[in-house]
Design a protein around this motif. Structure first.
Motif, mmCIF file in Angstrom:
data_model
loop_
_atom_site.group_PDB
_atom_site.id
_atom_site.type_symbol
_atom_site.label_atom_id
_atom_site.label_comp_id
_atom_site.label_asym_id
_atom_site.label_seq_id
_atom_site.Cartn_x
_atom_site.Cartn_y
_atom_site.Cartn_z
ATOM 1 N N THR A 65 0.840 -1.191 0.000
ATOM 2 C CA THR A 65 0.000 0.000 0.000
ATOM 3 C C THR A 65 0.878 1.246 0.000
ATOM 4 O O THR A 65 1.854 1.324 0.767
ATOM 5 C CB THR A 65 -0.911 0.017 1.235
ATOM 6 O OG1 THR A 65 -1.705 -1.169 1.245
ATOM 7 C CG2 THR A 65 -1.822 1.242 1.227
ATOM 8 N N ASP A 80 -3.299 3.739 -2.147
ATOM 9 C CA ASP A 80 -3.440 2.837 -3.287
ATOM 10 C C ASP A 80 -2.840 1.465 -2.960
ATOM 11 O O ASP A 80 -1.743 1.370 -2.395
ATOM 12 C CB ASP A 80 -2.721 3.397 -4.518
ATOM 13 C CG ASP A 80 -3.449 4.557 -5.149
ATOM 14 O OD1 ASP A 80 -4.584 4.849 -4.724
ATOM 15 O OD2 ASP A 80 -2.878 5.167 -6.082
ATOM 16 N N ARG A 81 -3.565 0.423 -3.349
ATOM 17 C CA ARG A 81 -3.044 -0.955 -3.253
ATOM 18 C C ARG A 81 -2.378 -1.282 -4.580
ATOM 19 O O ARG A 81 -3.011 -1.222 -5.632
ATOM 20 C CB ARG A 81 -4.174 -1.932 -2.956
ATOM 21 C CG ARG A 81 -3.731 -3.363 -2.635
ATOM 22 C CD ARG A 81 -4.925 -4.201 -2.172
ATOM 23 N NE ARG A 81 -5.901 -4.366 -3.239
ATOM 24 C CZ ARG A 81 -6.124 -5.509 -3.904
ATOM 25 N NH1 ARG A 81 -5.435 -6.596 -3.599
ATOM 26 N NH2 ARG A 81 -7.035 -5.576 -4.843
ATOM 27 N N ASP A 161 -4.653 -9.959 -2.768
ATOM 28 C CA ASP A 161 -3.236 -9.712 -2.502
ATOM 29 C C ASP A 161 -2.394 -10.910 -2.919
ATOM 30 O O ASP A 161 -1.320 -10.755 -3.525
ATOM 31 C CB ASP A 161 -3.006 -9.445 -1.008
ATOM 32 C CG ASP A 161 -3.558 -8.111 -0.548
ATOM 33 O OD1 ASP A 161 -4.101 -7.359 -1.386
ATOM 34 O OD2 ASP A 161 -3.450 -7.829 0.662
#
Length: 391
Positions: A65, A80-81, A161
């Protein structure tokens, strides 16, 4: 902050290191979510890659992140990821403009070592020695990423993820091999190595239209992953005559494209392995090339052999005569991930590329030495050890 570091040959440690800061207007700082081991890391662990220093932070496959952005960053903001490609590339030099991102002229601040090794310098790779830039790696709580507008990519909301993690290195490296080798519809493709990169090269070849893809390895659990999650055929080189099997599958010709995804510490059967191992240990050759040799002999006349595994220097008994007389095209590359990651993330969002199965062992940073030992020794079926800071 806590980080997994190189402490010497076959010595991995966990220690406190300074938190990174913005040094250039184009930097971002990431809070690492997940960071994976990679087969090429084992060359660092074993002391085969020059210019490692005690305390260097390891890791080059990661997502996280954004927690801080430099004033010149335009594509990313705090929160933001994202996933980042493992190579640092400027986006402005001639090579970057040609899409040859890992060959960037400005990707690292110390080009002299690789100029001496290879005649010219290439881009930098995070956590991969001072020969490749001296950048701190991703097995840490936070990480500085330069050239963020070029090498950092937003993760779609519907991609987990665990899946996005491998869009950093394994998947784009596999894509580089299949695309740069020129895989076309109807081709038969053979891939040496069923680790993360080999599996992704096989999947890329399938999505590019290959008629048949065969992955070669010796570990049952990895070959099972190929059959179950990739959908390719498999061969065990310890129980099969690989060139004969490949000729049988191709009407006597051999594969159109052979991709070597093993690298400089390749294993082989018989006295050849002992020969290569002794010469490597004595530094009479820097790299063990049995998988490349076999790929060259197995490839059909006029076909393409692509070296995707990491090599550092010189090899012995290289069958150059076979390359020349069989009219083979021989290519190789580090990954050009900036070019492929957007497509990969899109295919991940459509379930055309799945990678979660590669993360067989997820653990905290404190378990870094254990994770690397399990990964190196293939303990408990470890395909990739993945570190989750804060776990």
């Amino acid at each position: 902050m806590k980080a997994v570091t190189w402490q010497g040959v076959n010595k991995i440690g966990v220690e406190d290191v300074p938190e990174p800061t913005i040094l250039n207007d184009h930097d971002v700082i990431l809070q690492i979510g997940l960071s994976a081991t990679c087969g090429s890391d084992l060359h660092l662990v074993g002391g085969y890659i020059p210019a490692m220093r005690s305390g260097d932070v390891l890791g080059h496959e990661f997502m996280g992140t954004v927690v801080e952005v430099g004033p010149a960053v335009t594509k990313h903001q705090v929160g933001d990821r994202v996933v980042a490609v493992s190579f640092s590339s400027c986006g402005q030099c001639w090579y970057c403009r040609q899409g040859l991102w890992s060959l960037c002229d400005n990707g690292k601040p110390n080009p002299g070592i690789t100029e001496a090794l290879w005649g010219q310098s290439i881009g930098g790779c995070y956590g991969y020695s001072h020969a490749m830039g001296g950048w701190a790696g991703s097995h840490a709580t936070y990480m500085r990423v330069p050239y963020a507008d070029q090498g950092v990519f937003a993760i779609p909301d519907d991609v987990s993820d665990e899946r996005a993690l491998f869009a950093s290195d394994a998947a784009p490296t596999g894509w580089t091999g299949a695309h740069q080798a020129g895989v076309q519809a109807g081709d038969v493709v053979a891939v040496w190595g069923a680790g993360g990169v080999g599996q992704m090269a096989a999947r890329a070849a399938m999505l590019m239209g290959a008629e048949r893809v065969v992955v070669i390895d010796r570990f049952d659990n990895r070959l099972e992953q190929v059959r179950r999650h990739i959908g390719a055929d498999t061969l065990d080189y310890q129980s099969s005559d690989i060139p004969a099997e490949l000729r049988e599958m191709t009407g006597g010709r051999g594969p159109d494209v052979c991709i070597e995804a093993v690298g400089m510490e390749a294993h082989s059967s018989g006295p050849q392995h002992l020969y290569d191992q002794i010469k490597q240990q004595l530094r009479l050759e820097t790299d063990r090339p049995p998988a490349v040799r076999q790929a060259i002999y197995a490839c059909r006349k006029g076909g393409t052999v692509f070296t995707l595994g990491v090599f550092a220097g010189i090899v012995d008994k290289f069958p150059l005569g076979a390359v020349m007389n069989k009219a083979l095209t021989l290519r190789g590359a580090q990954q050009h991930g900036h070019r492929y990651i957007p497509e990969i993330l899109d295919r991940m969002s459509r379930d055309e590329v799945t990678t979660e199965h590669l993360a067989t062992h997820v653990m905290g940073l404190d378990d870094g030495p254990t994770g690397y030992r399990m990964f190196k020794e293939k303990e408990d079926g470890c395909v990739r050890a993945v570190f989750r800071p804060g776990r």
